[in-house]
Write a protein that holds these residues in place. Structure first.
Motif, short mmCIF file in Angstrom:
data_model
loop_
_atom_site.label_atom_id
_atom_site.label_comp_id
_atom_site.label_asym_id
_atom_site.label_seq_id
_atom_site.Cartn_x
_atom_site.Cartn_y
_atom_site.Cartn_z
N ALA A 110 0.83 -1.22 0.00
CA ALA A 110 0.00 0.00 0.00
C ALA A 110 0.86 1.25 0.00
CB ALA A 110 -0.94 -0.02 1.20
N ARG A 111 1.85 1.32 0.88
CA ARG A 111 2.63 2.58 0.99
C ARG A 111 3.54 2.76 -0.22
NH1 ARG A 111 7.87 2.36 3.47
NH2 ARG A 111 8.48 0.19 3.84
N ARG A 112 3.98 1.63 -0.83
CA ARG A 112 4.78 1.73 -2.05
C ARG A 112 3.96 2.23 -3.22
NH1 ARG A 112 7.02 -3.90 -1.27
NH2 ARG A 112 8.82 -3.33 -0.04
N ASN A 113 2.67 1.98 -3.13
CA ASN A 113 1.74 2.37 -4.18
C ASN A 113 2.03 1.68 -5.51
OD1 ASN A 113 -0.60 3.79 -4.88
ND2 ASN A 113 0.59 5.42 -5.87
N ILE A 114 2.32 0.39 -5.41
CA ILE A 114 2.49 -0.40 -6.64
C ILE A 114 1.13 -0.47 -7.34
CG2 ILE A 114 2.24 -2.56 -5.30
CD1 ILE A 114 4.68 -2.88 -7.92
N ASN A 115 1.15 -0.37 -8.66
CA ASN A 115 -0.10 -0.25 -9.41
C ASN A 115 -0.78 -1.61 -9.62
OD1 ASN A 115 -2.19 0.53 -11.01
ND2 ASN A 115 -0.92 1.14 -12.76
N ILE A 116 -1.36 -2.11 -8.54
CA ILE A 116 -2.13 -3.36 -8.64
C ILE A 116 -3.47 -3.17 -7.90
CG2 ILE A 116 -0.09 -4.85 -8.76
CD1 ILE A 116 -0.34 -5.51 -5.90
N THR A 117 -4.40 -4.05 -8.20
CA THR A 117 -5.68 -4.03 -7.50
C THR A 117 -5.69 -5.21 -6.53
OG1 THR A 117 -6.81 -3.09 -9.40
CG2 THR A 117 -8.19 -4.26 -7.82
N TYR A 118 -5.99 -4.91 -5.28
CA TYR A 118 -6.00 -5.97 -4.26
C TYR A 118 -7.44 -6.21 -3.80
CZ TYR A 118 -4.34 -8.68 -0.21
OH TYR A 118 -4.08 -9.68 0.70
N ILE A 119 -7.98 -7.37 -4.18
CA ILE A 119 -9.36 -7.72 -3.80
C ILE A 119 -9.30 -8.69 -2.63
CG2 ILE A 119 -11.54 -8.74 -4.60
CD1 ILE A 119 -10.57 -8.25 -7.50
N VAL A 120 -9.84 -8.28 -1.50
CA VAL A 120 -9.89 -9.19 -0.35
C VAL A 120 -11.34 -9.62 -0.15
CG1 VAL A 120 -9.40 -9.57 2.08
CG2 VAL A 120 -7.87 -8.14 0.71
N MET A 121 -11.56 -10.92 -0.35
CA MET A 121 -12.90 -11.50 -0.23
C MET A 121 -13.09 -11.92 1.22
SD MET A 121 -12.08 -13.48 -3.69
CE MET A 121 -13.48 -14.47 -4.04
N ASP A 122 -13.81 -11.07 1.96
CA ASP A 122 -13.83 -11.20 3.42
C ASP A 122 -15.12 -11.88 3.89
OD1 ASP A 122 -13.75 -10.89 6.16
OD2 ASP A 122 -13.02 -8.83 6.09
N ASN A 123 -14.99 -13.15 4.28
CA ASN A 123 -16.16 -13.86 4.83
C ASN A 123 -16.08 -13.93 6.35
OD1 ASN A 123 -14.17 -15.76 5.09
ND2 ASN A 123 -14.90 -17.05 3.42
N ARG A 124 -15.05 -13.28 6.90
CA ARG A 124 -14.90 -13.15 8.36
C ARG A 124 -14.63 -14.47 9.08
NH1 ARG A 124 -18.55 -7.89 9.94
NH2 ARG A 124 -17.18 -6.46 8.84
N ILE A 125 -14.19 -15.45 8.32
CA ILE A 125 -13.75 -16.73 8.90
C ILE A 125 -12.74 -17.35 7.93
CG2 ILE A 125 -15.80 -17.42 10.25
CD1 ILE A 125 -16.04 -19.24 7.42
N TYR A 126 -12.10 -18.42 8.35
CA TYR A 126 -11.33 -19.24 7.42
C TYR A 126 -12.30 -20.23 6.78
CZ TYR A 126 -7.03 -17.84 9.97
OH TYR A 126 -6.00 -17.16 10.56
N GLY A 127 -12.58 -20.08 5.50
CA GLY A 127 -13.57 -20.94 4.85
C GLY A 127 -13.03 -22.31 4.49
N LEU A 128 -11.91 -22.32 3.76
CA LEU A 128 -11.40 -23.59 3.23
C LEU A 128 -11.13 -24.62 4.32
CD1 LEU A 128 -10.51 -24.84 0.42
CD2 LEU A 128 -8.18 -24.36 1.17
#
Ligand SMILES: Cc1ncc(C[n+]2csc(CCOP(=O)(O)OP(=O)(O)O)c2C)c(N)n1
Length: 281
Positions: A110-128
């Protein structure tokens, strides 16, 4: 979930194996729609993931994909982007992948500001691994692995992303695919590190569809997306949760700065000539 036809070229031959009703389908649907609407060529997209139900994401997209080890989506995506800055690079994690084992990478990408999109799929538990508490699980959540209730206070990832100086920060909900598509399009087009928290319920171990429908409210229309203090104030609101774009404020991105420094060093011949020769080789 039926997919619109124009997303056909982005669908791989691998069929998703998530549980019926899993929120991650909504994220995939919105992602297909976003890259279709942006008309990105599949061979110009690379997706890196860690481990978890979310980690399977790259397999379902007709693009370059790297299903890496647990917590390492961001370093993989960083390497891919630096190796080929022309690519649209996406990193995908679950909340465990992103904020437990992979937490050390989040602030720095985040602070480096590398040009990528970070999608965090948050189900609020460990699913797998069948529903253990994660860093975003609510206090008191009773699961098989926490029969007396989870004792810890959850993280607030959106506030963390802002504190880490991410230049784009948004929250979507996997059930609201139209809005999520718009958020993902903006995140992909954003020139810098774009963090998208997607609330994506796990229907099997922690079904939060109803809960999110009740607590989510749109970010006020007059919100100034370049005002970090106001973005932080909105992100701190809990248990009501705002959804939409909290912050969008581009600044020079890492790969451009590195390219400029490299060119400067080459010109002056003062900086690490041996190393530069290796770059040129
Ligand atoms: C080094 C390592 N530690 C632990 C695991 C076990 N493990 C697999 S997936 C997972 C958690 C996944 O949860 P999350 O990131 O929230 O993704 P979800 O499955 O919910 O999409 C864990 C702990 C592993 N595969 N590798």
């Amino acid at each position: 979930m039926t997919m619109p036809d124009d997303t056909k070229r982005y669908r791989s031959e691998v069929r998703p194996v998530w549980c019926p009703g899993c929120g991650h389908y909504g994220v995939l649907h919105s992602f297909y729609a976003a890259i279709a609407e942006l008309n990105l060529a599949p061979e110009r997209i690379a997706i890196a993931s860690g481990i978890g139900c979310s980690g399977r994401f790259p397999a379902f997209v007709n693009a370059y994909g790297f299903h890496g080890v647990h917590g390492r989506a961001l370093p993989l995506a960083t390497g891919i982007k630096l190796g080929n800055p022309e690519l649209t690079v996406i990193a995908v994690s679950g909340d465990g992948d992103a904020y437990s084992i992979g937490a050390g990478h989040f602030p720095h990408a985040a602070r480096r500001n590398i040009n990528i999109t970070y999608i965090v799929m948050d189900n609020r538990i460990y699913g797998l691994t069948k529903g253990q508490p994660s860093p975003t699980s609510p206090t008191g959540l009773k699961l098989k692995a926490s029969p007396y209730g989870s004792t810890d206070t959850p993280l607030k990832p959106v506030t963390a992303a802002l504190a880490h100086n991410a230049s784009f920060v948004a929250r979507g909900f996997s059930a609201w695919t139209k809005e999520l598509t718009e958020i993902l399009k903006r995140a992909i087009l954003h020139p810098g590190f774009a963090f998208v928290e997607v609330l994506s319920p796990c229907i099997t171990f922690h079904n939060t569809y109803q809960h999110f429908k009740e607590v989510l409210h749109p970010i006020p229309k007059d919100h100034d997306e370049t005002d970090i203090t106001k973005a932080m104030a909105l992100a701190l609101v809990d248990p009501t949760l705002y959804h939409g774009v909290f912050y969008a404020n581009p600044r020079p991105c890492y790969e451009d700065t590195i390219a400029e420094l490299r060119a400067e060093a080459q010109k002056s011949q003062t900086g690490l000539p041996d190393l530069l020769q290796r770059f040129q080789a």
